[in-house]
Design an enzyme around this catalytic site. Structure first.
Site, PDB file in Angstrom:
ATOM      1  CG  ASP A 175      -1.908   1.100   1.263  1.00 41.27           C
ATOM      2  OD1 ASP A 175      -2.755   1.135   0.357  1.00 41.27           O
ATOM      3  OD2 ASP A 175      -1.859   1.942   2.186  1.00 41.27           O
ATOM      4  CD  GLU A 187      -2.303   1.989  -3.503  1.00 42.91           C
ATOM      5  OE1 GLU A 187      -3.486   2.349  -3.600  1.00 42.91           O
ATOM      6  OE2 GLU A 187      -1.616   2.195  -2.483  1.00 42.91           O
TER       7      GLU A 187
END
Length: 554
Positions: free
Chosen positions: A206, A268
């Site tokens: 993330d 990401e």
């Protein structure tokens, strides 16, 4: 396991993203859980996916949908326990399905033991050095240290009440870690090893571009604080995509490569497109990275041609496989988003006052079906977000009092947030909670129209989007897999500016009519393998490629 056993199994994989709270609820409390995922593994096996990616299931106060982690090595009781997780991994592996989990390294929850210790400690203490604390500007520290803004609106600095502030690039309940601190780096290596040893096959990282920050004293303002992403191609932004982050991932890769097969990792990175994002995919770092260009693209031949070619070329240069995404837990569902008028700004309607956007639902479903064949017909790693295979539209029925996303409050009620794509799935056309559980409870309410999209209503039905996905994923193994290691040939036709088409070394031709109102002659072929048209049946060979329709041709 029945699928690839080599280190590069992911290069042609189909990965299915599961948002656990909304997937399936085994105990009827309204929250999906790990046992609910295990109960639906046969559905995923029939869909044909190679791996599942689990969004966070860690202990969390859910200030940001689980991306505010209080304990990185445990399971939140609302989702089950560690025995449930171990059973899920074992059952998935028994079906040839690998398991990828989310790691959230940019920030913790404000309830993480480290932050509780830090907020109670004195300025300059070792406990505070694990996070980013700075004294405010002004005579009494009454002003934030810099002009940095949170991605969820407002200042990225939260006052501690004594003239000091802590940094949070997202919600105030998500304090940013200080990755210059060796203790932070060591702790995440421990966390990664914990899950590797439990049998997970990979990690989705993330905010992978946000760990390293320019924390020099004095901290510097950003040139334009409203642009929440890098403003220079050389990585000179104080917050995003800094060169220093790559040393972190090189250490992670050394750990991942200790295992056989090596653990998969994908970063990401949401910032505006830059070739720099492919640096995360270098083989001595994460090895793969999301490029969201296809997801962000509005429907249209020219933009699709541009973003596909660009992603393909940059991935090849980085010696990685391209990644293809149409949706995830952070964006409005593709089956609504793609129905905006051609040329419309795909972001404007999500800032509405709650009224439905100008989406053509018929065109949206037609385009969503075609987009599925575009994505699955591209060599590389394809990601399916739960419910895409059902054609689920965005849920616009949620009222302000039902919204849970912190974006709603932080944006001053201008941005409804991401709840509309996180509503629990419909498994059956009737019954409590449409089969999400047996009690009817759901943490977000489900609309009545869900019945028409339920898995049971589409199972085995010719022309359903679920049948389309199952057929395409199955054909992909024979006709598309391993194509990322070879080449794709564009079949541009100057006389047909609405035709998007390419050919793979297997002999597969993908052809898409992007026109909204004009049929095109079907390209030369021996047979139609699959068509996105709802009335197409195996063996049909239409002479014309209908508007907003995609086909795979042998």
């Amino acid at each position: 396991m029945s699928t690839h056993d080599s280190n590069d199994w992911w290069r042609d994989a189909v990965v299915y993203q599961i948002y656990p709270r909304s997937f399936a609820d085994s105990n009827g409390d309204g929250d999906g859980d790990l046992n609910g995922v295990t109960d639906r593994l046969d559905y995923l096996k029939e869909l044909g996916v190679d791996a599942i990616w689990l969004s966070p299931f860690y202990p969390s106060p859910q200030a940001d949908g689980g991306y505010d982690v209080a304990d990185y090595c445990a399971v939140d009781p609302r989702f089950g326990d560690m025995a449930d997780f171990d059973r899920l991994v074992a059952e998935a592996h028994a079906r040839g399905i690998r398991v990828i989990i989310d790691i959230v390294p940019n920030h913790t929850s404000y309830l993480h033991p480290w932050f509780r210790e830090a907020i109670a400690a004195e300025p300059g203490s070792p406990a505070r050095d694990r996070y980013v604390f700075r004294r405010g500007r002004g005579e009494h520290g009454e002003l934030p240290p810099t002009n940095w803004l949170s991605n969820f609106g407002g200042s990225a600095w939260e006052p501690c009440g004594d003239g000091w502030y802590y940094l949070h690039l997202f919600a105030r309940e998500q304090p940013d870690l200080n990755w210059d601190n060796p203790e932070v780096r060591a702790e995440f290596l421990r966390v990664l090893r914990f899950w590797c040893d439990r049998g997970v096959d990979g990690f989705r990282i993330d905010v992978s571009h946000g760990l390293a920050k320019d924390l020099r004293d004095p901290l510097r303002d950003r040139p334009d604080p409203t642009v929440l992403g890098p403003q220079a191609d050389d990585g000179s932004d104080p917050l995003w995509d800094r060169d220093e982050v790559h040393a972190i991932y090189r250490a992670w890769r050394r750990l991942f490569d200790e295992y056989m097969p090596a653990k998969y990792a994908i970063g990401e990175s949401w910032h505006p497109f830059s070739p720099r994002i492919f640096q995360y995919a270098r083989q001595d770092e994460l090895g793969a990275v999301f490029d969201f260009s296809l997801q962000k693209a509005a429907w249209g031949r020219d933009i699709y041609r541009e973003v596909i070619a660009r992603t393909w070329d940059y991935a090849r240069q980085a010696a990685t496989a391209p990644t293809w995404v149409l949706g995830n837990h952070d964006v409005p569902r593709v089956a609504s988003r793609i129905g905006l008028p051609v040329g419309a700004d795909i972001d404007t309607w999500v800032t509405s006052d709650g009224t439905d956007p100008a989406v053509d639902p018929v065109a949206a479903q037609r385009r969503a079906r075609a987009a599925a064949l575009i994505m699955l017909g591209l060599p590389g790693t394809a990601f399916i977000y739960q419910g895409e295979e059902l054609g689920l539209p965005e849920d616009f029925d949620l009222t302000p009092d039902q919204l849970r996303d912190p974006n709603w409050e932080r944006s001053g009620h201008r941005f409804k947030g991401r709840d509309g794509c996180r509503v629990p799935l419909p498994w059956t056309a009737d019954g409590p909670a449409f089969g999400f559980n047996d009690t009817g409870a759901a943490w977000l309410p489900q609309p009545d129209w869900y019945a028409g999209y339920a898995a049971s209503a589409q199972d085995g039905v010719d022309g359903s989007i679920l049948s389309l996905y199952r057929r395409a994923v199955g054909l992909r193994r024979e006709w598309v897999a391993r194509g990322a290691d070879t080449a794709m040939t564009w079949l541009d036709d100057p006389s047909e500016p609405q035709l998007l088409s390419w050919r793979l070394p297997s002999g597969l031709t993908v052809a898409v009519n992007c026109s909204a109102d004009r049929g095109l002659p079907m390209p030369e072929h021996n047979r139609v393998l699959v068509s996105s048209a709802a009335d197409w049946r195996d063996g049909d060979d239409p002479a014309e490629l209908a508007p907003e329709t995609a086909v795979w041709l042998a």
